[in-house]
Design a protein around this motif. Structure first.
Motif, PDB file in Angstrom:
ATOM      1  N   LYS A  60       9.988 -17.434  -8.571  1.00 58.16           N
ATOM      2  CA  LYS A  60       9.294 -18.676  -8.173  1.00 58.16           C
ATOM      3  C   LYS A  60       9.619 -19.107  -6.730  1.00 58.16           C
ATOM      4  O   LYS A  60       9.823 -20.287  -6.457  1.00 58.16           O
ATOM      5  N   ILE A  62       8.520 -19.881  -3.115  1.00 55.28           N
ATOM      6  CA  ILE A  62       7.248 -20.259  -2.489  1.00 55.28           C
ATOM      7  C   ILE A  62       7.213 -19.751  -1.051  1.00 55.28           C
ATOM      8  O   ILE A  62       8.041 -20.138  -0.231  1.00 55.28           O
ATOM      9  N   TYR A  63       6.287 -18.890  -0.766  1.00 54.54           N
ATOM     10  CA  TYR A  63       6.093 -18.413   0.615  1.00 54.54           C
ATOM     11  C   TYR A  63       4.729 -18.870   1.116  1.00 54.54           C
ATOM     12  O   TYR A  63       3.757 -18.861   0.360  1.00 54.54           O
ATOM     13  N   LYS A  64       4.688 -19.218   2.403  1.00 57.88           N
ATOM     14  CA  LYS A  64       3.400 -19.556   3.010  1.00 57.88           C
ATOM     15  C   LYS A  64       2.842 -18.394   3.820  1.00 57.88           C
ATOM     16  O   LYS A  64       1.668 -18.345   4.119  1.00 57.88           O
ATOM     17  N   LYS A  89      -2.876 -12.576  -2.165  1.00 59.65           N
ATOM     18  CA  LYS A  89      -3.331 -13.975  -2.230  1.00 59.65           C
ATOM     19  C   LYS A  89      -3.608 -14.431  -3.666  1.00 59.65           C
ATOM     20  O   LYS A  89      -3.416 -15.598  -3.998  1.00 59.65           O
ATOM     21  N   THR A  94       0.055 -19.521  -2.652  1.00 57.61           N
ATOM     22  CA  THR A  94       0.514 -20.397  -1.558  1.00 57.61           C
ATOM     23  C   THR A  94       0.447 -19.699  -0.190  1.00 57.61           C
ATOM     24  O   THR A  94       0.639 -20.333   0.846  1.00 57.61           O
ATOM     25  N   ARG A  96      -0.733 -18.470   3.179  1.00 61.04           N
ATOM     26  CA  ARG A  96      -1.776 -18.954   4.095  1.00 61.04           C
ATOM     27  C   ARG A  96      -2.046 -17.982   5.228  1.00 61.04           C
ATOM     28  O   ARG A  96      -3.081 -18.042   5.869  1.00 61.04           O
TER      29      ARG A  96
END
Ligand code: SF4
Length: 292
Positions: A60, A62-64, A89, A94, A96
């Motif tokens: 879990k 979170i990477y952007k 993706k 998350t 971008r």
């Protein structure tokens, strides 16, 4: 993660997920580069890539941003690369921005339509290793690119509306081409005007042809003072009114700089000129703190 061998990434991707989608470099012939000498170039199967993404999901995190390693992931056929980015993706919503190293040859192999498709898929930034703006130096280091080809590649990347980060290598022309390398590098930066310019300083690695050239007396590293003079000459030869970020804060450099050009160009030039006039090695990063 199913990492094969050592993994490298651009300093600006320090907070990104590093996902290895190829091993090695498809070119692998630059005389100064020892990073991938022991690795055969392969494109990793999608199942292996998915297994890495499942591991990230499990923890879990979170990477952007994601950086697709190794050396030259843009060489992957476009359909396959689009599929890899779509998988990233969909499994990590998350994300971008996706980034890759891209050598000039692999950029030019793509059509503008292909680069635009990759941009729409999420490929936001290419890191292009340019090393020098001097044609003779590029040929001597086996870069597989000419200044004209580099400009052509830059124009294609800009037309596809991707961000571009270029790296150049202080010292790579040796003592013999030091000044020509620096002058032509400044000129090529002026013609390219990427979003980011990052300078590194050559460190000779024992598993490279350039290291052996030095032992044989065919190549001489510029002195520390001459490397700072190269830096000055590059800055002096940059002529553009377009904005970009200019850095020499990679661990290999003796003098770290982070500046917004052209706004801070005169200020940085004055600092470097002052350092040359009052040269003292104690003002540079100690050798023991340098790294690749
Ligand atoms: S410098 Fe880049 S293109 Fe050249 S061999 Fe190394 S990874 Fe490949």
């Amino acid at each position: 993660m199913n990492y094969v061998g050592n993994i490298i990434r651009p300093p600006s991707e320090h907070a990104s997920l590093i996902l290895q989608v190829t091993t090695g470099c498809s070119h692998n012939q630059c005389t100064f580069c020892g990073v991938y000498k022991e690795k055969k170039f392969t494109i990793k199967p999608l199942e292996i890539i998915k297994a890495d993404l499942e591991e990230v999901q499990k923890y879990k995190i979170i990477y952007k941003r994601v950086f697709l390693a190794d050396g030259d992931a843009l060489i992957i056929p476009t359909d396959q690369l689009v599929k890899i980015i779509a998988t990233v993706k969909s499994m990590l919503p998350t994300i971008r921005r996706v980034g890759v190293y891209a050598n000039t040859k692999s950029i030019l192999k793509k059509t503008l339509a292909e680069l635009s498709e990759l941009k729409r898929a999420g490929l936001g930034i290419l890191y292009q290793g340019v090393e020098s703006g001097n044609a003779e130096v590029l040929s001597r280091i086996n870069k597989g690119a000419t200044p004209q080809a580099i400009i052509e590649a830059v124009e294609k990347v800009k037309a596809a509306k991707m961000k571009l980060s270029q790296t150049y290598l202080l010292g790579v022309g040796g003592k013999e081409y030091s000044l020509a390398h620096a002058q032509d590098t400044g000129k090529l930066i002026s013609q390219s005007v990427p979003n980011y310019v990052s300078l590194l300083t050559l460190m000779l690695l024992p598993n490279t042809p350039l290291f052996h050239s030095e032992i044989a007396g065919d190549f001489t590293l510029p002195s520390k003072l001459d490397l700072i003079k190269e830096l000055k000459s590059i800055i002096e030869n940059i002529q553009t009114d377009q904005n970009f970020i200019f850095t020499s804060n990679h661990a290999s450099n003796y003098l770290p700089i982070f500046a917004r050009f052209p706004v801070q160009q005169a200020e940085v030039l004055s600092q470097v000129t002052h350092l040359i006039k009052n040269f003292d090695e104690a003002l540079l990063k100690p050798e023991s703190m340098r790294a690749l």
